[in-house]
Motif scaffolding. Structure first.
Motif, short mmCIF file in Angstrom:
data_model
loop_
_atom_site.label_atom_id
_atom_site.label_comp_id
_atom_site.label_asym_id
_atom_site.label_seq_id
_atom_site.Cartn_x
_atom_site.Cartn_y
_atom_site.Cartn_z
N PRO A 52 5.32 -12.03 -2.01
CA PRO A 52 4.81 -11.13 -3.04
C PRO A 52 3.62 -11.72 -3.79
CG PRO A 52 6.98 -12.00 -3.64
CD PRO A 52 6.75 -12.32 -2.20
N GLN A 53 3.60 -13.03 -3.98
CA GLN A 53 2.45 -13.65 -4.64
C GLN A 53 1.19 -13.47 -3.81
OE1 GLN A 53 3.55 -17.75 -5.31
NE2 GLN A 53 5.39 -17.21 -6.46
N ALA A 54 1.32 -13.65 -2.50
CA ALA A 54 0.17 -13.50 -1.62
C ALA A 54 -0.29 -12.04 -1.52
CB ALA A 54 0.51 -14.03 -0.22
N LEU A 55 0.67 -11.13 -1.52
CA LEU A 55 0.33 -9.71 -1.40
C LEU A 55 -0.41 -9.20 -2.63
CD1 LEU A 55 3.55 -8.25 0.23
CD2 LEU A 55 1.28 -8.34 1.25
N LEU A 56 -0.15 -9.79 -3.77
CA LEU A 56 -0.80 -9.34 -5.00
C LEU A 56 -2.19 -9.94 -5.18
CD1 LEU A 56 2.28 -9.37 -7.40
CD2 LEU A 56 1.10 -7.38 -6.45
N SER A 57 -2.56 -10.81 -4.25
CA SER A 57 -3.93 -11.31 -4.25
C SER A 57 -4.81 -10.29 -3.57
CB SER A 57 -4.02 -12.64 -3.50
OG SER A 57 -3.85 -12.43 -2.10
N TYR A 69 3.40 -4.01 2.49
CA TYR A 69 3.08 -4.19 1.08
C TYR A 69 4.19 -3.64 0.19
CZ TYR A 69 0.35 -3.85 -3.27
OH TYR A 69 -0.10 -3.96 -4.57
N PHE A 70 4.56 -2.38 0.40
CA PHE A 70 5.58 -1.76 -0.44
C PHE A 70 6.97 -2.35 -0.18
CE2 PHE A 70 2.61 1.97 -1.00
CZ PHE A 70 2.46 1.80 -2.36
N TYR A 71 7.26 -2.71 1.07
CA TYR A 71 8.60 -3.24 1.34
C TYR A 71 8.82 -4.57 0.61
CZ TYR A 71 12.62 -5.45 3.36
OH TYR A 71 13.83 -6.10 3.50
N VAL A 72 7.88 -5.50 0.75
CA VAL A 72 8.07 -6.82 0.16
C VAL A 72 8.15 -6.72 -1.36
CG1 VAL A 72 6.99 -9.07 -0.21
CG2 VAL A 72 7.04 -8.08 2.08
N LEU A 73 7.26 -5.94 -1.97
CA LEU A 73 7.26 -5.84 -3.42
C LEU A 73 8.47 -5.08 -3.94
CD1 LEU A 73 3.47 -5.27 -4.19
CD2 LEU A 73 4.77 -7.40 -4.15
N LEU A 213 7.87 -2.74 -11.09
CA LEU A 213 6.85 -2.71 -10.04
C LEU A 213 5.60 -1.96 -10.50
CD1 LEU A 213 6.05 -3.40 -7.16
CD2 LEU A 213 7.21 -1.31 -6.40
N ALA A 214 5.82 -0.86 -11.22
CA ALA A 214 4.68 -0.07 -11.70
C ALA A 214 3.76 -0.90 -12.59
CB ALA A 214 5.18 1.16 -12.46
N GLN A 215 4.33 -1.79 -13.37
CA GLN A 215 3.53 -2.63 -14.25
C GLN A 215 2.61 -3.55 -13.46
OE1 GLN A 215 3.40 -2.52 -17.59
NE2 GLN A 215 4.95 -0.92 -17.78
N THR A 216 2.99 -3.80 -12.20
CA THR A 216 2.25 -4.75 -11.38
C THR A 216 1.22 -4.07 -10.48
OG1 THR A 216 4.18 -6.21 -11.33
CG2 THR A 216 2.48 -6.60 -9.67
N VAL A 217 1.60 -2.97 -9.84
CA VAL A 217 0.75 -2.38 -8.80
C VAL A 217 0.18 -1.02 -9.17
CG1 VAL A 217 2.07 -3.60 -7.03
CG2 VAL A 217 2.67 -1.24 -7.59
N TRP A 218 0.65 -0.44 -10.26
CA TRP A 218 0.24 0.93 -10.62
C TRP A 218 -0.49 0.87 -11.95
CZ3 TRP A 218 2.20 3.42 -6.43
CH2 TRP A 218 2.02 4.81 -6.33
N LYS A 219 -0.92 2.02 -12.41
CA LYS A 219 -1.40 2.16 -13.78
C LYS A 219 -0.38 3.02 -14.51
CE LYS A 219 -6.31 1.79 -12.65
NZ LYS A 219 -7.63 2.47 -12.70
N PRO A 220 0.68 2.39 -15.02
CA PRO A 220 1.83 3.15 -15.52
C PRO A 220 1.53 4.07 -16.69
CG PRO A 220 1.98 0.84 -16.16
CD PRO A 220 0.86 0.94 -15.16
#
Length: 228
Positions: A52-57, A69-73, A213-220
């Motif tokens: 997950p750390q690598a995917l968020l890069s 992407y979605f599965y790991v996160l 998850l939304a806080q990380t990958v979305w604009k909540p």
């Protein structure tokens, strides 16, 4: 339909990404053959905290499929809520992947003419639906409620102040819909009865995981990708 099939759709590039990330962590080569040939080995590797750390890069986001992407996160945030079932993580990841397309979010199934924007309309459509159509609509209601309350929780809270339904409404209707869907024969044929049952019982925990998850990958704080 949304199926728990993200792990079945990983690409060669996905496996290469996983192998490269984990090889750097372990200072040893992780063979692609290991990832491809042994599902149990693959699942254990996908749980590694480095992924997950690598995917968020930036590099990770452009190098892999949406399914990986979605599965790991999703798996990561669900485990923090005490949800360990990989099939459930796979299903919710597939839900996020498919609902990232507005058209898919508004349709229970590609072969049905229905296009919904409100849960009230979905519930109303049940009265004239066939048994199979009712099953698809019930599943869609559950998916829709989980997606909105999970990925757009802040938006729901803002609308609540103006008299719109709050999170408890989405939780109630989502749990009820998944519970009904879990008992349908099509759920067993699709091997999703257990997933639906888990979502009926653990809807709130799944929603809380998606809030994180939304806080990380979305604009909540944004509205969903359609007009209400």
């Amino acid at each position: 339909m949304v199926l728990a099939n993200c792990r079945a759709q990983f690409t060669a590039t996905d496996f290469d990404f996983v192998a490269n990330v984990l090889s750097k962590q372990a200072n040893q080569h992780i063979s692609l053959i290991e990832l491809l040939s042994d599902p149990e080995c693959r699942d254990e590797m996908l749980d590694h905290e480095a992924l997950p750390q690598a995917l968020l890069s930036r590099e990770g986001q452009v190098a892999v499929s949406q399914q990986l992407y979605f599965y790991v996160l999703t798996r990561t945030v669900l485990r923090r809520q005490g949800i360990e079932d990989r099939e459930l993580a796979d299903y919710i990841a597939a839900l996020l992947w498919q609902f990232s397309t507005t058209q898919r979010m508004q349709s229970p199934h590609e072969k049905l003419p229905h296009r919904f924007q409100y849960i009230a309309d979905m519930l109303a459509a049940l009265s004239s639906a066939s048994a199979a159509e009712a099953f698809l609509i019930r599943v869609h209601i559950g998916n829709y409620a989980l997606f909105l309350s999970g990925m757009f929780h802040a938006w729901i809270e803002r609308r609540q102040q103006r008299g719109a339904p709050d999170s408890s409404f989405y939780e109630q209707v989502g749990k009820s819909s998944f519970r009904t869907a879990a008992t349908h024969k099509l759920a067993y044929q699709l091997e999703l009865a257990q997933v639906y049952g888990q979502l009926a019982e653990g809807f709130r925990d799944a929603r809380l995981a998606l809030n994180e998850l939304a806080q990380t990958v979305w604009k909540p704080n944004d509205a969903p990708p359609f007009s209400l």
